[in-house]
Scaffold this motif. Structure first.
Motif, mmCIF file in Angstrom:
data_model
loop_
_atom_site.group_PDB
_atom_site.id
_atom_site.type_symbol
_atom_site.label_atom_id
_atom_site.label_comp_id
_atom_site.label_asym_id
_atom_site.label_seq_id
_atom_site.Cartn_x
_atom_site.Cartn_y
_atom_site.Cartn_z
ATOM 1 N N HIS A 88 0.839 -1.194 0.000
ATOM 2 C CA HIS A 88 0.000 0.000 0.000
ATOM 3 C C HIS A 88 0.876 1.246 0.000
ATOM 4 O O HIS A 88 1.973 1.249 0.568
ATOM 5 C CB HIS A 88 -0.900 0.031 1.240
ATOM 6 C CG HIS A 88 -1.605 -1.264 1.511
ATOM 7 N ND1 HIS A 88 -2.660 -1.706 0.767
ATOM 8 C CD2 HIS A 88 -1.369 -2.226 2.443
ATOM 9 C CE1 HIS A 88 -3.068 -2.879 1.226
ATOM 10 N NE2 HIS A 88 -2.296 -3.226 2.239
ATOM 11 N N THR A 89 0.383 2.304 -0.638
ATOM 12 C CA THR A 89 1.097 3.582 -0.662
ATOM 13 C C THR A 89 0.093 4.716 -0.557
ATOM 14 O O THR A 89 -1.091 4.553 -0.877
ATOM 15 C CB THR A 89 1.898 3.766 -1.967
ATOM 16 O OG1 THR A 89 0.984 3.850 -3.068
ATOM 17 C CG2 THR A 89 2.856 2.610 -2.206
ATOM 18 N N ASP A 90 0.569 5.867 -0.119
ATOM 19 C CA ASP A 90 -0.223 7.096 -0.104
ATOM 20 C C ASP A 90 0.270 8.002 -1.221
ATOM 21 O O ASP A 90 1.477 8.221 -1.364
ATOM 22 C CB ASP A 90 -0.073 7.822 1.243
ATOM 23 C CG ASP A 90 -1.123 7.395 2.243
ATOM 24 O OD1 ASP A 90 -2.181 6.882 1.813
ATOM 25 O OD2 ASP A 90 -0.899 7.555 3.450
ATOM 26 N N ASP A 114 -0.623 11.867 -3.218
ATOM 27 C CA ASP A 114 -1.374 13.121 -3.265
ATOM 28 C C ASP A 114 -0.895 13.885 -4.485
ATOM 29 O O ASP A 114 0.281 14.244 -4.593
ATOM 30 C CB ASP A 114 -1.146 13.944 -2.002
ATOM 31 C CG ASP A 114 -2.009 15.204 -1.970
ATOM 32 O OD1 ASP A 114 -1.769 16.092 -2.814
ATOM 33 O OD2 ASP A 114 -2.887 15.309 -1.119
ATOM 34 N N SER A 119 -5.768 13.392 -2.861
ATOM 35 C CA SER A 119 -5.040 12.295 -2.222
ATOM 36 C C SER A 119 -5.819 10.993 -2.279
ATOM 37 O O SER A 119 -7.054 10.981 -2.336
ATOM 38 C CB SER A 119 -4.727 12.643 -0.764
ATOM 39 O OG SER A 119 -5.917 12.861 -0.041
ATOM 40 N N LYS A 120 -5.072 9.874 -2.289
ATOM 41 C CA LYS A 120 -5.691 8.559 -2.325
ATOM 42 C C LYS A 120 -4.688 7.527 -1.823
ATOM 43 O O LYS A 120 -3.493 7.635 -2.089
ATOM 44 C CB LYS A 120 -6.122 8.203 -3.752
ATOM 45 C CG LYS A 120 -6.842 6.861 -3.885
ATOM 46 C CD LYS A 120 -7.308 6.660 -5.300
ATOM 47 C CE LYS A 120 -7.944 5.281 -5.494
ATOM 48 N NZ LYS A 120 -9.158 5.099 -4.672
ATOM 49 N N GLN A 121 -5.188 6.557 -1.071
ATOM 50 C CA GLN A 121 -4.348 5.430 -0.672
ATOM 51 C C GLN A 121 -4.466 4.367 -1.759
ATOM 52 O O GLN A 121 -5.559 3.916 -2.097
ATOM 53 C CB GLN A 121 -4.792 4.866 0.673
ATOM 54 C CG GLN A 121 -3.862 3.782 1.208
ATOM 55 C CD GLN A 121 -4.264 3.303 2.587
ATOM 56 O OE1 GLN A 121 -4.655 2.146 2.774
ATOM 57 N NE2 GLN A 121 -4.167 4.183 3.566
#
Length: 257
Positions: free
Chosen positions: A32-34, A36, A41-43
């Protein structure tokens, strides 16, 4: 397609913010990554990604163990790119966007990333892998509605997807999506075609892989993990119910060498 380069790596836990003068395509291979992009923004999870136009400021951070594949496209493009190709790329990177790969493209991204990791110093391979993934994702994004036309059950291709993801938790809705069917349609057509339910088929595939790995000498606890069982005891129960023998006894009776 356009000249590009690609790479596979992990994002650090510490957030980083930057922009650059080239387009960028990002696909999450594992973990998983974050992300923006310009405040949006979205995970992102495995099989998801984003389109980052040149000079769009963006921030990113890894969330624990992760692997991403990045395709960079220089702006202005290389001389070898045609006007038509440049127009296609420009439309794709007209604005930032997040997307989710269909299962077929997840298989492709996984295969291409494996080649990149095998030969990290081959620039020709990096360009070829980047162009292949870019073109395939462009077709998916451009043809969302067209992709719904399939409604077919290709067992051979379904097996490829299952084999690739068997060490993970495979959900029935993923398999249905792979075949462009609703869950109920997929369940009905699958049982008509194979005589068993998708869940029973997944168990059979896990047991078959477990048999092969046990014969290769892998310890049962590792086999359980490699075959996607929730625990060694869960594997032992299903294995014994299916074959009438425990994994350990099977391993002793069926050595490959």
């Amino acid at each position: 397609m356009t000249e590009s380069d690609s790479d596979v790596f992990s994002l650090p836990d510490e957030a980083d913010t930057h922009d650059h003068d080239y387009h960028q395509l990002v696909v999450v291979l594992d973990g998983h990554t974050d992300f923006d992009i310009q405040g949006n923004s979205k995970q992102l999870h495995t099989g998801e990604g984003c389109i980052v136009p040149s000079s769009d400021g963006h921030a990113f951070a890894g969330l624990g163990d992760n692997r991403i594949m990045v395709v960079n496209l220089p702006i202005p493009p290389q001389k070898s790119i045609t006007d038509q190709e440049y127009e296609i790329v420009s439309r794709l990177f007209d604005r930032a966007a997040y997307f989710q790969l269909n299962p077929r493209l997840q298989i492709l991204a996984s295969a291409l990333s494996g080649e990149l990791e095998q030969y990290p110093d081959d620039p020709m391979l990096a360009r070829a892998c980047g162009n292949t993934l870019l073109s395939s994702i462009r077709h998916q994004i451009d043809n969302k509605e067209v992709r719904l036309r399939g409604n077919q059950l290709d067992i051979d291709k379904l097996d490829q997807f299952i084999e690739l993801n068997l060490s993970r938790r495979v959900h029935i809705d993923q398999l249905a999506n792979f075949c462009f069917l609703s869950v109920s349609q997929f369940h009905e057509r699958f049982k008509e075609r194979t005589g068993i339910t998708p869940h029973q088929y997944l168990i059979r595939k896990r047991i078959e892989r477990a048999q092969s790995l046990l014969s290769d000498g892998f310890p049962p606890i590792q086999v359980a993990e490699m075959c996607g069982f929730s625990s060694q005891s869960a594997m032992t129960n299903l294995f014994t119910q299916t074959l009438g023998i425990t994994p350990l006894r099977y391993q002793k009776q069926h050595p490959k060498y």
